[in-house]
Scaffold this motif. Structure first.
Motif, PDB file in Angstrom:
ATOM      1  N   ASP A 128      -0.056  -1.161  -1.496  1.00 56.89           N
ATOM      2  CA  ASP A 128      -0.934  -1.995  -0.656  1.00 56.89           C
ATOM      3  C   ASP A 128      -1.785  -1.075   0.225  1.00 56.89           C
ATOM      4  OD1 ASP A 128      -2.161  -3.971   0.777  1.00 56.89           O
ATOM      5  OD2 ASP A 128      -0.333  -5.105   1.161  1.00 56.89           O
ATOM      6  N   LEU A 135      -2.572  -1.880   4.030  1.00 57.43           N
ATOM      7  CA  LEU A 135      -1.455  -1.679   4.952  1.00 57.43           C
ATOM      8  C   LEU A 135      -1.142  -0.193   5.136  1.00 57.43           C
ATOM      9  CD1 LEU A 135       1.037  -4.533   3.955  1.00 57.43           C
ATOM     10  CD2 LEU A 135      -0.426  -4.375   5.979  1.00 57.43           C
ATOM     11  N   LEU A 136      -1.310   0.595   4.068  1.00 56.08           N
ATOM     12  CA  LEU A 136      -1.084   2.029   4.167  1.00 56.08           C
ATOM     13  C   LEU A 136      -2.066   2.655   5.161  1.00 56.08           C
ATOM     14  CD1 LEU A 136       0.287   4.623   3.215  1.00 56.08           C
ATOM     15  CD2 LEU A 136      -1.374   4.720   1.346  1.00 56.08           C
ATOM     16  N   PHE A 148       4.144   1.429   1.606  1.00 57.87           N
ATOM     17  CA  PHE A 148       2.876   0.726   1.413  1.00 57.87           C
ATOM     18  C   PHE A 148       1.999   1.352   0.325  1.00 57.87           C
ATOM     19  CE2 PHE A 148       3.830   0.420   6.061  1.00 57.87           C
ATOM     20  CZ  PHE A 148       4.261  -0.905   6.046  1.00 57.87           C
ATOM     21  N   SER A 149       2.574   2.096  -0.602  1.00 55.10           N
ATOM     22  CA  SER A 149       1.755   2.744  -1.625  1.00 55.10           C
ATOM     23  C   SER A 149       1.057   1.730  -2.532  1.00 55.10           C
ATOM     24  CB  SER A 149       2.618   3.682  -2.471  1.00 55.10           C
ATOM     25  OG  SER A 149       3.678   2.967  -3.084  1.00 55.10           O
TER      26      SER A 149
END
Length: 380
Positions: A97, A100-101, A94-95
């Motif tokens: 996003d 979401l991260l 999720f880097s």
């Protein structure tokens, strides 16, 4: 003329450390380990790799007893390895996003906080949660790759744990069993005093601390399972006896007959002698001397002394008192028997039933975990 070899055939000399107190030994280990950690942190290969984590981890993990250091080191190592994998997986997935991260990180913090409030491996859950946050936060800053941060963290903590193990092995290793036996002996003596002089002020229960030391003992090499279970059973029995003693004091004081009072005093002295023997056995690591027949005879006489109306108690009160006294005397005898782990096969069989892992959600722990996870995600 032959050459003489005066040392031939003699056993090799072994280096023996001078005897010091456990407190001084712990201070020396802590001082040496701190100096080693600081020295390593300034070495060319480590100075640029967040080597200050070596010192921090050593100071946190090093404990006065070897078992405590091993247990805390094991939990920290497990938590760090879990954070190593979760940190890399979260950032890799999720880097691109950030919402979401952060949601994934919040989930890690929620589970970690929930586990930390529980009763199993709290420190490992805590390390997993905060180390994952450190790895992800460092990667979000963009100064280093997430794999580099995770590897540095795991490596530095591994070096610190190695220092702890080496120092605990070389410099006056102190077993946790000695401190536990001393604590149990002090509790047995306090109970003996309560039975001898009629005092009910036994102070707070040390059972939680004693069970924590038992967890440390299980990590030490050379301690049999029978000894650990016998000490665990002793801790539970002493606290059960303390609860019974508190409940008995008021009813024993209500006896008005002279025969009843004499019987109570004689039984109290005999139980106190038994508990003193238990305390001596715990302190010296030997089986306590037992004389159960004497207590049984005194209990029989006391039954007769409080059986008539002159005791000042009703029939129901006499029945409850008789049952509680017999239960307390049996507890004293069981404490004596359970410590004989070499000659009593039932010493391991009488332990409390093992606690099973049950997935039961605690609403209060969930609320605390949610708040903690939201706070961490908001800070990041």
């Amino acid at each position: 003329m032959g050459v003489r070899h005066p040392a031939r055939g003699r056993p090799p000399r072994r280096f023996a450390l001078p005897a010091v107190s456990p407190a001084l030994a712990y201070g020396i280990r802590l001082g040496v380990g701190t100096c080693v950690a600081i020295w390593l942190a300034h070495q060319p290969g480590l100075a640029t790799n967040n080597a200050h984590w070596i010192l921090i981890t050593f100071m946190v993990v090093a404990q006065p007893a070897t078992g405590g250091s091993l247990l805390k080191g094991l939990l920290r190592g497990l938590g760090t390895l879990a954070a190593f994998g979760f940190g890399i997986a979260l950032f890799g997935a999720f880097s691109q996003d950030p919402p979401l991260l952060l949601a994934g990180l919040m989930g890690v913090q929620l589970v970690g906080a929930y586990g930390y409030i529980g009763s199993r491996g709290q420190y490992a859950w805590f390390v997993w949660a905060f180390t994952t946050a450190i790895i992800v936060a460092g990667a979000l800053g963009g100064t280093e790759h997430v794999e580099t941060i995770a590897f540095q963290r795991a490596t530095m903590i591994g070096i610190a744990l190695l220092i702890v193990v080496v120092l605990d092995s070389l410099l006056w290793p102190e077993r946790s069993e000695g401190s536990l036996r001393a604590g149990l002996a002090a509790r047995a003596r306090a109970l003996g005093g309560a039975w001898r002089d009629g005092s009910a002020d036994l102070g707070p229960s040390p059972l939680a601390t004693q069970l924590g030391v038992l967890a440390s003992i299980r990590t030490e090499i050379g301690v049999s399972a029978a000894r650990v279970e016998a000490l665990s059973r002793t801790a539970h029995l002493l606290e059960a006896l303390a609860m019974r003693t508190r409940g008995l004091r008021g009813r024993l004081d209500a006896i008005v007959s002279a025969a009843g009072r004499e019987g109570v005093e004689a039984l109290g002295r005999r139980c106190a002698d038994g508990l003193e023997s238990v305390a001596d056995g715990l302190a010296a690591d030997r089986v306590p001397e037992t004389q159960p027949s004497t207590r049984d005879e005194l209990l029989f006489e006391l039954d007769a002394a409080i059986a008539d109306e002159s005791s000042g108690l009703s029939r129901a009160e006499r029945g409850r008192l008789r049952a509680d006294l017999r239960s307390a005397v049996e507890l004293v005898g069981e404490v004596e028997r359970v410590l004989d782990v070499d000659t009593t096969p039932s010493a391991v069989q009488v332990r409390p039933p093992a606690e099973r892992w049950r997935l039961a959600i605690d609403p209060l722990r969930v609320q605390v975990a949610i708040r903690a996870s939201i706070a961490v995600a908001a800070v990041l």
